[in-house]
Motif scaffolding. Sequence first.
Motif, PDB file in Angstrom:
ATOM      1  N   PHE A 156       0.863  -1.174   0.000  1.00  0.00           N
ATOM      2  CA  PHE A 156       0.000   0.000   0.000  1.00  0.00           C
ATOM      3  C   PHE A 156       0.902   1.229   0.000  1.00  0.00           C
ATOM      4  CE2 PHE A 156      -2.794  -3.211   1.740  1.00  0.00           C
ATOM      5  CZ  PHE A 156      -4.012  -2.914   1.150  1.00  0.00           C
ATOM      6  N   SER A 157       1.283   1.644  -1.178  1.00  0.00           N
ATOM      7  CA  SER A 157       2.236   2.743  -1.269  1.00  0.00           C
ATOM      8  C   SER A 157       1.645   4.028  -0.706  1.00  0.00           C
ATOM      9  CB  SER A 157       2.672   2.947  -2.714  1.00  0.00           C
ATOM     10  OG  SER A 157       1.553   3.286  -3.502  1.00  0.00           O
ATOM     11  N   LYS A 158       2.535   4.904  -0.326  1.00  0.00           N
ATOM     12  CA  LYS A 158       2.093   6.196   0.213  1.00  0.00           C
ATOM     13  C   LYS A 158       1.397   6.975  -0.892  1.00  0.00           C
ATOM     14  CE  LYS A 158       5.189   6.633   4.021  1.00  0.00           C
ATOM     15  NZ  LYS A 158       5.590   7.574   5.019  1.00  0.00           N
ATOM     16  N   PHE A 159       0.444   7.790  -0.498  1.00  0.00           N
ATOM     17  CA  PHE A 159      -0.275   8.605  -1.457  1.00  0.00           C
ATOM     18  C   PHE A 159      -0.499   9.977  -0.855  1.00  0.00           C
ATOM     19  CE2 PHE A 159      -3.351   6.275   1.052  1.00  0.00           C
ATOM     20  CZ  PHE A 159      -4.313   7.211   1.380  1.00  0.00           C
ATOM     21  N   GLU A 160      -0.971  10.887  -1.663  1.00  0.00           N
ATOM     22  CA  GLU A 160      -1.229  12.235  -1.163  1.00  0.00           C
ATOM     23  C   GLU A 160      -2.697  12.570  -1.342  1.00  0.00           C
ATOM     24  OE1 GLU A 160      -0.486  15.937  -4.082  1.00  0.00           O
ATOM     25  OE2 GLU A 160       1.238  14.611  -3.892  1.00  0.00           O
ATOM     26  N   ILE A 161      -3.179  13.425  -0.472  1.00  0.00           N
ATOM     27  CA  ILE A 161      -4.534  13.941  -0.552  1.00  0.00           C
ATOM     28  C   ILE A 161      -4.431  15.366  -1.100  1.00  0.00           C
ATOM     29  CG2 ILE A 161      -6.570  14.651   0.790  1.00  0.00           C
ATOM     30  CD1 ILE A 161      -6.241  11.623   0.711  1.00  0.00           C
ATOM     31  N   THR A 162      -5.145  15.629  -2.164  1.00  0.00           N
ATOM     32  CA  THR A 162      -5.126  16.967  -2.757  1.00  0.00           C
ATOM     33  C   THR A 162      -6.336  17.764  -2.284  1.00  0.00           C
ATOM     34  OG1 THR A 162      -6.439  16.335  -4.678  1.00  0.00           O
ATOM     35  CG2 THR A 162      -4.033  16.014  -4.834  1.00  0.00           C
ATOM     36  N   ARG A 163      -6.303  19.034  -2.564  1.00  0.00           N
ATOM     37  CA  ARG A 163      -7.452  19.899  -2.244  1.00  0.00           C
ATOM     38  C   ARG A 163      -8.686  19.419  -3.003  1.00  0.00           C
ATOM     39  NH1 ARG A 163      -9.600  25.035  -3.313  1.00  0.00           N
ATOM     40  NH2 ARG A 163     -10.050  26.140  -1.374  1.00  0.00           N
ATOM     41  N   ALA A 164      -8.498  19.001  -4.238  1.00  0.00           N
ATOM     42  CA  ALA A 164      -9.606  18.465  -5.038  1.00  0.00           C
ATOM     43  C   ALA A 164     -10.193  17.218  -4.381  1.00  0.00           C
ATOM     44  CB  ALA A 164      -9.130  18.156  -6.454  1.00  0.00           C
ATOM     45  N   ASP A 165      -9.336  16.369  -3.794  1.00  0.00           N
ATOM     46  CA  ASP A 165      -9.827  15.187  -3.085  1.00  0.00           C
ATOM     47  C   ASP A 165     -10.739  15.597  -1.931  1.00  0.00           C
ATOM     48  OD1 ASP A 165      -8.328  13.394  -4.686  1.00  0.00           O
ATOM     49  OD2 ASP A 165      -6.591  13.579  -3.349  1.00  0.00           O
ATOM     50  N   LEU A 166     -10.318  16.617  -1.203  1.00  0.00           N
ATOM     51  CA  LEU A 166     -11.128  17.094  -0.077  1.00  0.00           C
ATOM     52  C   LEU A 166     -12.493  17.587  -0.552  1.00  0.00           C
ATOM     53  CD1 LEU A 166      -8.357  19.049   1.851  1.00  0.00           C
ATOM     54  CD2 LEU A 166      -9.305  16.800   2.443  1.00  0.00           C
TER      55      LEU A 166
ATOM     56  N   ALA B 153     -14.701  14.817  -1.384  1.00  0.00           N
ATOM     57  CA  ALA B 153     -15.178  14.149  -0.175  1.00  0.00           C
ATOM     58  C   ALA B 153     -16.236  15.001   0.539  1.00  0.00           C
ATOM     59  CB  ALA B 153     -14.015  13.860   0.759  1.00  0.00           C
ATOM     60  N   ASN B 154     -16.715  16.017  -0.162  1.00  0.00           N
ATOM     61  CA  ASN B 154     -17.796  16.884   0.319  1.00  0.00           C
ATOM     62  C   ASN B 154     -17.407  17.838   1.438  1.00  0.00           C
ATOM     63  OD1 ASN B 154     -19.719  15.954  -1.576  1.00  0.00           O
ATOM     64  ND2 ASN B 154     -20.044  14.142  -0.322  1.00  0.00           N
ATOM     65  N   LEU B 155     -16.117  18.161   1.559  1.00  0.00           N
ATOM     66  CA  LEU B 155     -15.738  19.278   2.410  1.00  0.00           C
ATOM     67  C   LEU B 155     -16.038  20.531   1.603  1.00  0.00           C
ATOM     68  CD1 LEU B 155     -14.057  16.953   3.782  1.00  0.00           C
ATOM     69  CD2 LEU B 155     -12.479  18.761   4.443  1.00  0.00           C
ATOM     70  N   ASP B 156     -16.393  21.597   2.278  1.00  0.00           N
ATOM     71  CA  ASP B 156     -16.645  22.818   1.524  1.00  0.00           C
ATOM     72  C   ASP B 156     -15.339  23.583   1.334  1.00  0.00           C
ATOM     73  OD1 ASP B 156     -16.212  24.578   3.769  1.00  0.00           O
ATOM     74  OD2 ASP B 156     -18.291  24.318   4.385  1.00  0.00           O
ATOM     75  N   GLU B 157     -15.389  24.617   0.521  1.00  0.00           N
ATOM     76  CA  GLU B 157     -14.179  25.396   0.193  1.00  0.00           C
ATOM     77  C   GLU B 157     -13.471  25.904   1.442  1.00  0.00           C
ATOM     78  OE1 GLU B 157     -12.630  26.159  -2.662  1.00  0.00           O
ATOM     79  OE2 GLU B 157     -14.032  25.211  -4.043  1.00  0.00           O
ATOM     80  N   GLY B 158     -14.251  26.399   2.403  1.00  0.00           N
ATOM     81  CA  GLY B 158     -13.667  26.942   3.631  1.00  0.00           C
ATOM     82  C   GLY B 158     -12.937  25.875   4.431  1.00  0.00           C
ATOM     83  N   GLU B 159     -13.555  24.714   4.555  1.00  0.00           N
ATOM     84  CA  GLU B 159     -12.918  23.618   5.284  1.00  0.00           C
ATOM     85  C   GLU B 159     -11.639  23.183   4.582  1.00  0.00           C
ATOM     86  OE1 GLU B 159     -16.773  21.339   7.188  1.00  0.00           O
ATOM     87  OE2 GLU B 159     -16.344  21.073   5.052  1.00  0.00           O
ATOM     88  N   ALA B 160     -11.705  23.018   3.278  1.00  0.00           N
ATOM     89  CA  ALA B 160     -10.528  22.594   2.512  1.00  0.00           C
ATOM     90  C   ALA B 160      -9.408  23.620   2.625  1.00  0.00           C
ATOM     91  CB  ALA B 160     -10.908  22.366   1.053  1.00  0.00           C
TER      92      ALA B 160
END
Length: 82
Positions: free
Chosen positions: A16-26, A29-36
């Motif tokens: 399970f290689s390391k991965f990154e979470i992008t702003r687009a991913d957030l 995942a239904n986070l809003d702009e402010g949360e992201a």
Amino acid sequence: MTQQWPVRPAELPVAFSKFEITRADLLNANLDEGEAAHLTEAHRQEIADTLRNHYIHDLFWPELRHVAGLVLERLANGGEPI
């Protein structure tokens, strides 16, 4: 299963290689702009590392057991292996 994906417990962190979470991913995942916007690159990496550890230690083995059980059930009912 091990013939198709020969992973041993000690090798799971490598498999399970390391991965990154992008702003687009957030946002996906239904986070809003402010949360992201509050989550920095370091926060996103912390989230990614936590998810990776969760997949390795909490999800892999139960899911392996579940899928193997489905295959065994199919075989018990006269089904053929895929």
